[in-house]
Write a protein that holds these residues in place. Structure first.
Motif, PDB file in Angstrom:
ATOM      1  N   GLU A 114       0.890  -1.016  -0.016  1.00 32.68           N
ATOM      2  CA  GLU A 114       0.078  -0.048   0.091  1.00 32.68           C
ATOM      3  C   GLU A 114       0.825   1.005  -0.039  1.00 32.68           C
ATOM      4  OE1 GLU A 114      -3.485   1.988   2.718  1.00 32.68           O
ATOM      5  OE2 GLU A 114      -2.884  -0.016   3.178  1.00 32.68           O
ATOM      6  N   LEU A 115       2.012   1.221   0.868  1.00 32.69           N
ATOM      7  CA  LEU A 115       2.713   2.358   0.828  1.00 32.69           C
ATOM      8  C   LEU A 115       3.547   2.548  -0.448  1.00 32.69           C
ATOM      9  CD1 LEU A 115       4.121   4.619   2.573  1.00 32.69           C
ATOM     10  CD2 LEU A 115       6.034   3.093   3.216  1.00 32.69           C
ATOM     11  N   GLU A 119       3.431   5.811  -2.942  1.00 34.06           N
ATOM     12  CA  GLU A 119       4.576   6.546  -3.054  1.00 34.06           C
ATOM     13  C   GLU A 119       5.403   6.123  -4.311  1.00 34.06           C
ATOM     14  OE1 GLU A 119       7.080   6.556   0.431  1.00 34.06           O
ATOM     15  OE2 GLU A 119       5.445   7.829   1.489  1.00 34.06           O
ATOM     16  N   HIS A 120       4.948   5.391  -5.090  1.00 36.24           N
ATOM     17  CA  HIS A 120       5.213   5.096  -6.747  1.00 36.24           C
ATOM     18  C   HIS A 120       6.804   4.307  -6.732  1.00 36.24           C
ATOM     19  CE1 HIS A 120       1.928   7.338  -7.862  1.00 36.24           C
ATOM     20  NE2 HIS A 120       2.462   8.414  -7.088  1.00 36.24           N
ATOM     21  N   TYR A 139       5.485  -5.698  -2.706  1.00 36.32           N
ATOM     22  CA  TYR A 139       6.531  -5.231  -1.685  1.00 36.32           C
ATOM     23  C   TYR A 139       6.682  -5.745  -0.561  1.00 36.32           C
ATOM     24  CZ  TYR A 139       8.333  -1.940  -5.358  1.00 36.32           C
ATOM     25  OH  TYR A 139       8.889  -1.436  -6.737  1.00 36.32           O
ATOM     26  N   ILE A 140       7.732  -6.216  -0.122  1.00 37.74           N
ATOM     27  CA  ILE A 140       7.729  -6.916   1.745  1.00 37.74           C
ATOM     28  C   ILE A 140       9.047  -6.160   2.109  1.00 37.74           C
ATOM     29  CG2 ILE A 140       6.410  -8.860   1.361  1.00 37.74           C
ATOM     30  CD1 ILE A 140      10.164  -9.052   0.696  1.00 37.74           C
ATOM     31  N   SER A 320       3.399   0.381  14.449  1.00 33.49           N
ATOM     32  CA  SER A 320       3.176  -0.047  12.975  1.00 33.49           C
ATOM     33  C   SER A 320       3.277   1.251  12.035  1.00 33.49           C
ATOM     34  CB  SER A 320       1.657  -0.779  12.768  1.00 33.49           C
ATOM     35  OG  SER A 320       1.967  -2.043  13.447  1.00 33.49           O
ATOM     36  N   GLN A 321       2.504   2.462  12.433  1.00 34.04           N
ATOM     37  CA  GLN A 321       2.763   3.580  11.830  1.00 34.04           C
ATOM     38  C   GLN A 321       4.311   4.015  11.837  1.00 34.04           C
ATOM     39  OE1 GLN A 321       0.163   5.213   9.995  1.00 34.04           O
ATOM     40  NE2 GLN A 321       2.139   6.411   9.332  1.00 34.04           N
ATOM     41  N   ALA A 322       5.110   4.080  12.692  1.00 33.33           N
ATOM     42  CA  ALA A 322       6.415   4.345  12.968  1.00 33.33           C
ATOM     43  C   ALA A 322       7.274   3.544  11.996  1.00 33.33           C
ATOM     44  CB  ALA A 322       7.009   4.005  14.308  1.00 33.33           C
ATOM     45  N   GLN A 323       6.862   2.188  11.760  1.00 35.81           N
ATOM     46  CA  GLN A 323       7.520   1.400  10.788  1.00 35.81           C
ATOM     47  C   GLN A 323       7.228   2.048   9.229  1.00 35.81           C
ATOM     48  OE1 GLN A 323       5.380  -2.254  11.293  1.00 35.81           O
ATOM     49  NE2 GLN A 323       7.344  -3.209  11.765  1.00 35.81           N
ATOM     50  N   LYS A 324       6.002   2.577   9.100  1.00 38.68           N
ATOM     51  CA  LYS A 324       5.783   2.826   7.763  1.00 38.68           C
ATOM     52  C   LYS A 324       6.465   4.372   7.491  1.00 38.68           C
ATOM     53  CE  LYS A 324       0.963   0.816   7.401  1.00 38.68           C
ATOM     54  NZ  LYS A 324      -0.501   0.998   7.596  1.00 38.68           N
TER      55      LYS A 324
END
Length: 424
Positions: A114-115, A119-120, A139-140, A320-324
């Motif tokens: 999703e990210l 962000e292409h 993407y992983i 989890s948001q910090a990861q992103k």
């Protein structure tokens, strides 16, 4: 000797660079914590890790450092496996190459698709790099940088005193090594660890055999190529280098070998461009106090090592948001420039301005982009980019055994390489 070198304590333009890059604090509604497992513990690497930490903190999150010493990352992976098995995985871990897909297959990684779409990432990453960051088309992991592995580092003052010429092919290399040895200098600074042995070996293979041979032998693991006459020549040349190293080589960490070149105790080192971070951290200047040149015969080729981070599944929403936010920051143009200036590598993101980078990095970037367009980028087998981990480990063992044994013949080594390539 303590192989873990402390981060520089003296003032450095890192803080100013962060401000100039506009990476000011933008605290999210709920700040999170990211525990990051990595193996960046030497001087230049520690500076680069600090850049990543500062970038995350600028977003209002907390960085929990989980550094495991060991340049090849083998120790870090052992620790990571035990943490995951015990149900206590870090938020982010430095993982690369085929191992990324292995971890994804276990179902323990947090999705990043999703990210990546927002962000292409497909548009800002070379296709070969993007493919390695995906599992089943999604993407992983997020790539941080690109290292060129097939570099030779040299101390020009040592060469000048010895009357030696910087080598561009293997015949010239041995002439230079003889001259350095005659002048009382250790010709090749080498750390006798299996990943360093394989790093040297892959540069010999690339320089003597070229890109096609390298791909067949060390990526596809073709048995006929492994037992063929060109591999015989590669192994013979590789072993011929051993007498130009010193008796204290076994067990030496890579950054200590680099320090030997920096101090003028040795003339050359075969190592990826993370070594440049050590030269820079010691106040060195490319082209003046140190020289970078492709390993003999390999100027037209590019073997790469890409650092990347995979994020593990977490239950805490703020974390989890910090990861992103960490993944997003890693691929920002500002961070790509800042981090790679400190690490000695080049940006993995396409289109990042190179005007602040030195000539070594500019050459590397030019060659990387050319190879990416031509589809000839070569993954480093010594650095976990080319083959599955079991085969890589078995091949490392064979090469180190051959390097250190007075009894193993070239034919024996070839037979063992063929067997090691079958390891799964």
């Amino acid at each position: 000797m303590n192989s873990r070198r402390k981060p520089l304590s003296s003032p450095h333009p890192l803080g100013a660079a962060l401000l100039l890059a506009g990476l000011v604090a933008t605290a999210p509604a709920r700040a999170g914590e990211v525990e990051v497992l990595h193996w960046w513990t030497s001087g230049g690497e520690a500076r680069a890790a600090q850049a990543l930490k500062a970038t995350l903190q600028a977003k209002g999150h907390t960085w929990k450092d989980f550094a495991v010493a060991g340049g090849g990352g083998d120790s870090a992976m052992t620790v990571l496996k035990s943490r995951v098995v015990s149900g206590n995985a870090p938020a982010a871990a430095q993982i690369k190459g085929p191992s990324l897909q292995d971890w994804a297959a276990e179902g323990v990684l947090a999705p990043m698709e999703e990210l990546a779409r927002a962000e292409h990432w497909d548009d800002i990453l070379p296709k070969a790099v993007a493919a390695q960051m995906k599992y089943q088309g999604k993407y992983i992991a997020v790539p941080v940088n690109v290292h060129r592995v097939n570099w030779l580092w040299a101390n020009p003052e040592v060469f000048k005193r010895a009357g030696a010429k910087l080598p561009t092919n293997w015949d010239e290399f041995f002439v230079a090594a003889d001259a350095l040895q005659k002048a009382g200098v250790i010709p090749v600074a080498h750390g006798g660890q299996n990943w360093q042995d394989l790093t040297l070996f892959e540069s010999v293979a690339l320089g003597l055999g070229g890109a096609d041979f390298y791909a067949k032998a060390l990526v596809k693991l073709d048995p006929d190529t492994l037992k063929g006459p060109l591999m015989e020549k590669v192994l013979t040349t590789f072993k011929r280098i051993k007498p130009y190293t010193d008796k204290n080589s076994p067990g030496r960490d890579w950054n200590l070998a680099t320090a030997m070149v920096i101090k003028g105790q040795a003339g050359m080192q075969f190592m990826g461009d993370w070594a440049k971070g050590e030269f820079i951290a010691a106040g060195g200047q490319p082209g003046k106090t140190f020289v970078c040149l492709p390993a003999p015969g390999s100027a037209a080729s590019f073997s790469y090592n890409i650092d990347s981070f995979a994020m593990f599944k977490l239950k805490n929403a703020a974390n989890s948001q910090a990861q992103k936010d960490l993944a997003s920051a890693i691929l920002s143009p500002e961070f790509q420039q800042l981090f790679n200036l400190a690490k000695g590598s080049i940006p993995v993101r396409l289109g990042v301005a190179m005007d602040k980078f030195d000539d070594c990095a500019k050459t590397s970037a030019t060659d990387f982009n050319a190879a990416a367009k031509a589809g000839t980028l070569l993954p480093s087998i010594a650095h976990g980019m080319a083959v599955p981990t079991p085969a890589e480990g078995a091949i490392k063992d064979v090469i180190s055994q051959f390097w250190n044994s007075d009894k193993m013949t070239v034919k024996d080594a070839q037979a063992k390489l063929v067997a090691a390539a079958r390891t799964r």
